[in-house]
Design a protein around this motif. Sequence first.
Motif, PDB file in Angstrom:
ATOM      1  N   TRP A  66       0.783  -1.095   0.110  1.00 18.94           N
ATOM      2  CA  TRP A  66      -0.056  -0.038   0.025  1.00 18.94           C
ATOM      3  C   TRP A  66       0.873   1.245  -0.085  1.00 18.94           C
ATOM      4  O   TRP A  66       1.729   1.226   0.699  1.00 18.94           O
ATOM      5  CB  TRP A  66      -0.849   0.221   1.160  1.00 18.94           C
ATOM      6  N   LYS A  70      -3.051   3.536  -0.499  1.00 16.48           N
ATOM      7  CA  LYS A  70      -3.827   2.868  -1.538  1.00 16.48           C
ATOM      8  C   LYS A  70      -2.799   1.568  -2.202  1.00 16.48           C
ATOM      9  O   LYS A  70      -1.609   1.733  -2.334  1.00 16.48           O
ATOM     10  CB  LYS A  70      -3.815   3.877  -2.805  1.00 16.48           C
ATOM     11  N   GLU A  71      -3.600   0.493  -2.182  1.00 16.16           N
ATOM     12  CA  GLU A  71      -3.008  -0.957  -2.831  1.00 16.16           C
ATOM     13  C   GLU A  71      -2.515  -0.609  -3.961  1.00 16.16           C
ATOM     14  O   GLU A  71      -3.101  -0.119  -5.041  1.00 16.16           O
ATOM     15  CB  GLU A  71      -3.882  -1.976  -2.505  1.00 16.16           C
TER      16      GLU A  71
END
Lengths: 445, 445
Positions: A66, A70-71
């Motif tokens: 991440w 956010k991955e």
Amino acid sequence: MAEKTWVRMVTAQTPTNIAVIKYWGKRDETLILPVNDSISVTLDPAHLCTTTTVAVSPSFDQDRMWLNGKEISLSGGRYQNCLREIRARACEVEDKEKGIKIAKKDWEKLHLHVASYNNFPTAAGLASSAAGFACLVFALAKLMNAKEDNSELSAIARQGSGSACRSLFGGFVKWIMGKAEDGSDSLAVQLVDEKHWDELVIIIAVVSSRQKETSSTTGMRDSVETSLLLQHRAKEVVPKRIKQMEEAIKNRDFGSFAQLTCADSNQFHAVCLDTSPPIFYMNDTSHRQVKIISCVEKWNCSAGTPQVGLFVCFSLFCLGQCASHSRSLTLKQVAYTFDAGPNAVLIAHNRKAAAQLMQKLLFCFPPSSDADLNSYVIGDNSILKDAGIEDIKDVEALPPPPEIKDAQRCKGDVSYFICTKPGRGPALLSDESQALLHPETGLPK
Amino acid sequence: MAEKTWVRMVTAQTPTNIAVIKYWGKRDETLILPVNDSISVTLDPAHLCTTTTVAVSPSFDQDRMWLNGKEISLSGGRYQNCLREIRARACEVEDKEKGIKIAKKDWEKLHLHVASYNNFPTAAGLASSAAGFACLVFALAKLMNAKEDNSELSAIARQGSGSACRSLFGGFVKWIMGKAEDGSDSLAVQLVDEKHWDELVIIIAVVSSRQKETSSTTGMRDSVETSLLLQHRAKEVVPKRIKQMEEAIKNRDFGSFAQLTCADSNQFHAVCLDTSPPIFYMNDTSHRQVKIISCVEKWNCSAGTPQVGLFVCFSLFCLGQCASHSRSLTLKQVAYTFDAGPNAVLIAHNRKAAAQLMQKLLFCFPPSSDADLNSYVIGDNSILKDAGIEDIKDVEALPPPPEIKDAQRCKGDVSYFICTKPGRGPALLSDESQALLHPETGLPK
């Protein structure tokens, strides 16, 4: 191996860096081997750094990452190269307290979670990938109990992003290009630590870029393929400059340091312009870089006669004549350097020069009238106090820099300024509250 | 010598030229000897030329000169060098009809009047000094009955302004740098005349410059003193390019010609950027040059697949990828070159390419709505008809160039366009009505 519930984590913090002798051009694209040595200054992680938590657990069923919450995918070759190289160096880990024991061979099967966070805008062109890959490799090395020193780790981080290798140390750092085909000797070494020359002040003018820039990977490839000046720079110019720069840094000789830094930044952009089709990193629509370069060159030029004061008018003298006639007399105050993006990095000799620079910069690039000065000048903004600037009214009252004829005020050209200084290298954060992954689930907090 | 009342006059017309392999850097400042050969194309004097009348009379009491109607001083070293050199080559002149006889030795005592006029704005950065010195030397040689050929005269004009030597011939011209210390072998030769490659169309975008530029004399000196790339360019890069360019011109190979022209213009500006302090000729405030370069590069790039038509959208393909992947496929339509000033010189392969270029240029740089199209596109503006443009409404209706993503229209960025072509060398004007000096007084008409 212990039961399936444990999670072992390590959190580290790694600085960004800015090259003063530039890296431009690879001789090997996969291993990321450069065509010349480069030298950088590490920026204080208090103002610009990446924090990365890496975790391992038998409960993880795949490698995941991440970035800023956010991955993102780890499938890219650069991540895979770093993960493969660091896994190959993993050693046995035992944490008796938590009942964890990982054998060397277990690392091949265990999956990793990585969470990374930049304390500055990722897209702002502030070497986030350098800090990011350095932090990833450093944190994983600690997690895996790898025995390699930071230089050896730098050769791994280099395979994620070339300039990342220089973020494994504080102070001034040299990336030695190396000779080996496998890249094993292409690594970073520390020249001096951050205490050696701690009076320097670094001011970054962050500008928003409306145009799509050429990525540095693509740009370098085009330059290597088409510029007839690049090889001459790499083989003839840079080796001498590296020696001169090492000497200037060792002796804290700011005049030489500034001359070499500015000249090398300009030569890097010259090679970009000599590329087919030409690459214009210094040519943004609002002309900000040229304004900043012009501002610094004129000041450095006028500052050659300090007995009459920095603010006495040298405009006429400076416009054109200065360069060729009084070069040897100049007492440089500030160096500039520009990477493959629109931001300007200014290095001031000391706090006094930085305060004067701040006055000039705020005159030329004032914030909008309703802006909060503390969000327009961030980082160590105590320099504002030195510059006698407390609020927006003080900015509006600034006199034009006398050495710049017809100095104009360009509101909105700069997004914000970051004031910082040379800083330390990677550090482990032992305080678990600073970890970015949950200690039990191994997922982002 | 005849009685004191006679005036003998000669009027000549000489073209300007634009270098396609650039001259940048002197190895001797006084003799104006360059560090490398250069090649130029001579521009049609119908659109860009200098007309000069030179007169001699026993009634003149000093050398005097008028440029565009205004008296200027001849005391500068460059004028003096040209006058001294040409006087040394003066021969006996006899005009029985007018009863004039000037012996060789008389020239030392006789004074000259010179009137010169450019049919284009002198300050527009259109090589007026090249045409001017070439015309001065050529006209004086005829007046003085000097026996030297144009190459020999070019070595004199060179001492007035380096690039002036290339204006002694039409077509494509090479300035051979020479080896002799006295500069006697640093002169121009014609490669091919103007008929050899007469399908080329040359469009000059004249832009007003708000900023003071570095003079080329100062700029060259700074580059020679500080650029570490200049000598490499002069010694290693240019000699090969000169050979390639001669070959491209001989074979009318537009692809190679355009590639070399653009690359050499960019490399000259790269050397300027590598100068300390850096010289930015390509960095004007409104970003016009980069817009023009980008426009041409993208078009040349998209034009690589002509079977689908020039106006099919290749934007995505072109943005970044084109350069490295399809370089060998491209079918270049236009070359660009920029001198030490803001104007763009565009050389189109033929009238068809020029008409398409005109459409793109007028889309990107339209005149103001109330402008007269015939004063916005001057010279041979029959190209407008080929482009299907009759009035300002046709300009407004032009579609955006498909290969440029988000093409924007920038009114006012270009002052005007000059359409021209390769042209002839110096010529004598025998019609006395074209003389700029009065045949009896020797003063400006």
